[in-house]
Every structure is written in structure tokens, then in C-alpha cells.
Design an enzyme around this catalytic site. Structure first.
Site, short mmCIF file in Angstrom:
data_model
loop_
_atom_site.label_atom_id
_atom_site.label_comp_id
_atom_site.label_asym_id
_atom_site.label_seq_id
_atom_site.Cartn_x
_atom_site.Cartn_y
_atom_site.Cartn_z
N SER A 182 14.62 30.32 44.97
CA SER A 182 15.99 29.85 45.20
C SER A 182 16.49 30.17 46.61
CB SER A 182 16.91 30.48 44.15
OG SER A 182 16.79 31.88 44.19
N CYS B 285 14.22 30.48 49.19
CA CYS B 285 13.08 30.19 50.08
C CYS B 285 13.35 28.97 50.93
CB CYS B 285 11.84 29.86 49.26
SG CYS B 285 11.32 31.19 48.21
N TYR C 178 22.06 38.48 47.60
CA TYR C 178 20.67 38.16 47.26
C TYR C 178 20.06 37.49 48.49
CZ TYR C 178 16.66 35.99 44.91
OH TYR C 178 15.39 35.60 44.54
N MET D 203 13.05 37.60 51.22
CA MET D 203 12.36 38.65 51.98
C MET D 203 11.90 38.12 53.33
SD MET D 203 12.74 41.23 50.22
CE MET D 203 11.63 42.46 50.85
N GLY D 204 11.93 36.80 53.47
CA GLY D 204 11.60 36.22 54.78
C GLY D 204 12.85 35.87 55.57
N ARG E 230 9.57 50.02 57.60
CA ARG E 230 8.13 50.14 57.29
C ARG E 230 7.34 50.75 58.44
NH1 ARG E 230 8.31 45.24 54.28
NH2 ARG E 230 7.18 43.97 55.77
#
Ligand code: XMP
Length: 512
Positions: free
Chosen positions: A328, A330, A409, A412-413, A425
Site C-alpha cells: 500500500s 510501495c 505508516y 521502508m524504501g 544501522r
């Protein structure tokens, strides 16, 4: 080469959830009797085939605990330091044990200050510890009321409740029915919260806590049982990337060390999660992990082709994530122009998965329980992001707009997630790399959806309805019984509520 090889005259058709519908079949089962349990690998067994996505606005320990309590699995995201992720997994695995075989212990010659420092480092979530000597013999119990900053200088020996006042049972007493024995003990000893188990030489073998036993009893009344490992702990998964060194080669030491520590904490599945799983980096990462951890459940992805499934299965993955661009949030298909509509991708992947003896997960694009039923006719499990991101247990920020509550929401990209991920990270600011990368996800809002229990109940009910219509008592039969029909645009319109003014909708209906 023949131009038709690259651009065939009869291009294959890509279909997604709304393009098809399922035909009803003769049935003898009632929806509420449909069994949703599934095994994603020889060692990973779930009571419902639903996983929460490894996204930083969907799954941290709070979501993973609730998912497992409802019979599913949470995949802890990796947009955080390795250390932080290990803590998140430990929170889930320590949440509820029944019998805790390897309780965290302290030594009598330690100070309260040393105990406090250990708690801060590990974030255990509890503060009562058995006290033992070098031979692991029980000396006493350090209770939470003494593990306080103001007693920092005191020794554990002075602060602990001595052995003579600690309740214990011999290990032989809990051999057959440990939870029942503990339950009886707590019923007979009102006000006692810990029961320690010792062997005939007074060595500590484990402990029970009252709150765990109470929770287990609460669970016994649920329709769907929690998903647990063989030691009665809740199941938990963790996602990792295919980490690289500065010269671009695989950072094998980091990957092996991190996975090793997650395994020590009891992680049930490692998901090598990337946008393009049919790639050397992901293949090498899976091979590396499989080489060191033969029995570990490895999930890997994402792919959308038979070749991709074969590649990851041969590398050593047990379970493969299918989906490129259906999510949703992307924008992969918009930005990169690639991806295959989800039902076609699942169909192709499922045929190959059967040959390879692996399972597949439908990842992305699921917006209603009907999509779940359709996906489960081909896939073994489902990964949900957007459907769960509005729940109380999701980590996204909550905000109020015009009197309505929403939760953040994001893909992640998306640029913001990549920025956070890079910084956390790699321990430093990777602004340059982020600035050059083209985002493949957006930042969005989901309407606040309330507790996960309620949202899952609606979705589970929907899946069971679908199984009832198809005469499927379990998920294996759902696959066998599925017959598809292609739906025209008019048929799609007919499928959703139409020609009415909606007054009230439900979480499993996103047709608006
Ligand atoms: P839903 O539809 O459940 O999708 O919200 C969640 C899945 O989407 C994938 N994901 C992304 N895909 N760009 C993408 O192309 C992104 O930024 C992104 N973030 C997540 C992922 O597979 C997730 O489970």
C-alpha cells in the site's frame, strides 16, 4: 535474437486480488471450525497464517508479542542497531515462559548497582532474580523491591530474601504437568509470585512466575491459541539485510555474529528482507546463514518469479516472500517500472515452491480479508503491513487530525525510513547515500484501528468464512478446492458495496 523473445505478441497477463473471485464449493464445514494452523518450516508452526511486516511503523516487540499471542508471528524490523534488535527479540522471548528453564541469576557477592547495570544493558523487563553460588546452588531470591537505585551500594547477600524463606519445589514434582502444578501452588500460596525449582542437590533448575501462569490460563479460553516454541515461549522473527562492507563485499562476520546472538535469544525465524531477493547478495547471505545454522528457519525475499523461488530455495531458504510493488505504501512499480500483480506472482511462485519443497508468503497489497482468502489459495502465509499499522501495538506515531486519530505508516524504501535506517544501522550519518537513492515508498497515515486482537478477530473470521464457502476445513484443502473466475470491471464494482450511502463499515472491508 528474435524480437518476440523480448516482447512477445501474446504478453502474459498479470492479475491481482480484485481481478479474480473464488467459486463456491460444496461444504460440510462451519466457518468457525475451519483450522488456520500452518507450518512454515519443519520447526516453525503458527496457529494463524498471518505475519506482521518487518517495517519500522509495524513490528517491534509490542506488536510481535500480540501477534504471537494471537497465533501469528511478528517480524521485528531492522531499521535499528543490531543491539536494539536483539533486545526487541529478547522482550518477546522473555514475555511468557510458563516454566523458565534458564532464569537470569545473580551472585551473592555482587552489588545491587551491578545488577542494575545489567538490567539497563539487557532491558529484561523484570527485576526479581534467584541468587546462586558458583555451583548454581540456590542461596536466596533478590526481589524487585530491593533492586533500586537507592540501594546501589548494598550487596546482594544483604538485600536478598534468604533461602529458608524462598518457596521451592523439587524438579521431580513438575515432571509431568508443570503448569498445573505451578497453578495449584499459586492458588494455595496467595501473595507469592515466584516458585523456584531445585534438584536434589539444591541446584536451581528453573522458576515459575504467577503472572505467566495467570496469562496462560487467560489464553486457554481464547479461540486461537498462541504460537509458541518447543520451550513454551512465544515465537518471534527478526529481519536482517544483506549487510555489506565499505568495499561492497558481504559482511559475513557481522551477519554471523548478529544471527548467532538472535539465535541465542531464541529467535524462531530470520528473514533476509530486501526489495530484490533474486540477487547475488541475498543468495550469498542465505547460504552463509544456512552454512552456520542448519536448523534455523530462514525466510528470504522478495521475489516474483519461479527462477527467484528456485534460487532462494537452493540457497537454503525454507520460506520465500513473494511480492514486488503490491504494498500500500510501495512505489516500486511507479519508480522502477517493475513488479508483477500479486495473484499472478503467487501462482507462478507456488508452482515452483511445490517443486522445491519450500513455503511461500504473500507479502503486500492485502487490504481486506477477501484478499487473504485468495492469497491463501496459493500461499502458505500472509505478510501484512498497512492492515496492522493502525493498531495500538504498532510503533508508528499517533496523531489527531480534525478530531480523528491516525498512525504514521511509511514504506521502508521511503526517504525518511532509509535515512533513519542508514543512520541507525551503520552508526553514522549516510546522508549522501540516501540523497542519491530514489525512494521506492511513501510516507502515509492509517486511521487508528484499536487493539490488534480486535482487528485480527475480524480478519480471521473473514478467512474462515472464505474457507466455509470453499468447503475447506484447513488451509491445505483451501488450496485444493480453489477455483478462480476472472472478474470484469463491472464485476469488481458489483463486488463492493454500491448504490448506497455507507453508514458504517468494518475493518475487514476496505472497499472504500
Ligand atoms: P502492505 O500492502 O501490507 O505492504 O502495506 C507491506 C509490504 O510492502 C513492502 N514494502 C515496500 N515495498 N517500497 C516497496 O516497494 C517500500 O518502501 C516498502 N516498504 C515495505 C514490504 O514487503 C511490506 O511487507
Amino acid at each position: 535474437p528474435d524480437a518476440d523473445t523480448f516482447f512477445p505478441r501474446n504478453l502474459p497477463v498479470g492479475l491481482t486480488f480484485d481481478d479474480i473471485s473464488l467459486a463456491t464449493r460444496y461444504t460440510e464445514i462451519l466457518p468457525r471450525d475451519a483450522n488456520l494452523s500452518v507450518s512454515l518450516s519443519p520447526s516453525l508452526h503458527l496457529q494463524i497464517p498471518i505475519l506482521s511486516s518487518d517495517m519500522d511503523t509495524v513490528t517491534e516487540s509490542r506488536m510481535a508479542i500480540r501477534m504471537a499471542l494471537n497465533g501469528g508471528l511478528g517480524l521485528i524490523h531492522y531499521n535499528m542497531t543490531d543491539e536494539a534488535q536483539i533486545k526487541e527479540v529478547a522482550r518477546v522471548k522473555n514475555h511468557i515462559h510458563g516454566f523458565i528453564r534458564e532464569p537470569i541469576k545473580v551472585m551473592a557477592n555482587q552489588t545491587i548497582g551491578e545488577v542494575l547495570d545489567r538490567i539497563t544493558r539487557k532491558d529484561f523487563g523484570f527485576r526479581t532474580f534467584p541468587v546462586v553460588d558458583e555451583q548454581n546452588r540456590l542461596l536466596g531470591l533478590l526481589s524487585s523491591s530491593t533492586v533500586k537505585e537507592r540501594y546501589r551500594e548494598r550487596s546482594v547477600l544483604e538485600a536478598m530474601t534468604p533461602r529458608s524463606e524462598v518457596y521451592t519445589l523439587p524438579v521431580s514434582a513438575i515432571k509431568d504437568h508443570p503448569i498445573e502444578v505451578a497453578d495449584k501452588f499459586f492458588s494455595e500460596h496467595i501473595g507469592i509470585h515466584k516458585l523456584l525449582i531445585v534438584d536434589d542437590q539444591e541446584r536451581l533448575c528453573g522458576l515459575f512466575t504467577l503472572s505467566d501462569i495467570e496469562r496462560i490460563e487467560d489464553e486457554a479460553t481464547r479461540i486461537v491459541k498462541p504460537a509458541r516454541d518447543e520451550r513454551f515461549r512465544l515465537v518471534c522473527g527478526a529481519a536482517i539485510g544483506s549487510h555489506r562492507k565499505a568495499d561492497g563485499s558481504l559482511d559475513a562476520d557481522r551477519i554471523i555474529n548478529h544471527v548467532g546472538r538472535l539465535v541465542e535469544e531464541g529467535v524462531d525465524a530470520i528473514a533476509v528482507s530486501t526489495a530484490h531477493g533474486f540477487s547475488k547478495g541475498v543468495g550469498d547471505t542465505v547460504k552463509l546463514i544456512r552454512g552456520q545454522f542448519q536448523d534455523l528457519t530462514i525466510v528470504a525475499g522478495n521475489v516474483t518469479s519461479a527462477d527467484g523461488v528456485e534460487f532462494l530455495a537452493k540457497a537454503g531458504a525454507n520460506c520465500i516472500k513473494i511480492g514486488q510493488g503490491p504494498g500500500s505504501i510501495c512505489t516500486t512499480r511507479v519508480v522502477a517500472g517493475v513488479g508483477i500483480p500479486q495473484m499472478t506472482a503467487l501462482y507462478v511462485a507456488s508452482r515452483q515452491a511445490a517443486k522445491e519443497g519450500v513455503t511461500i508468503l504473500a507479502d503486500g497489497g492485502i487490504t481486506k480479508s477477501g484478499d487473504m482468502v485468495k492469497a491463501l489459495t496459493l500461499a502458505d502465509g500472509l505478510i501484512c503491513g498497512g492492515l496492522l499499522a493502525g493498531c495500538d501495538e504498532a510503533p508508528g506515531r499517533i496523531m489527531e487530525i480534525n478530531g480523528k486519530l491516525y498512525k504514521q505508516y511509511r514504506g521502508m524504501g521511503s526517504r525518511e525510513a532509509m535515512k533513519d535506517g542508514s543512520a541507525a544501522r551503520y552508526g553514522h550519518d549516510k546522508k549522501d547515500a540516501v540523497a542519491k537513492a530514489a525512494p521506492e515508498g511513501i510516507e502515509a497515515l492509517k486511521e487508528a484501528a484499536g487493539p490488534l486482537d480486535v482487528v485480527l478477530r475480524e480478519l480471521i473470521g473473514g478467512i474462515q468464512s472464505g474457507m466455509g464457502y470453499l468447503g475447506a476445513a484447513d488451509l491445505k484443502t483451501l488450496k485444493v478446492n480453489a477455483r478462480y473466475i476472472r472478474v470484469s470491471p463491472a464485476g469488481q464494482k458489483e463486488a463492493a458495496p454500491h448504490d448506497v450511502i455507507t453508514v458504517k463499515t468494518t475493518p475487514n472491508n476496505s472497499s472504500e
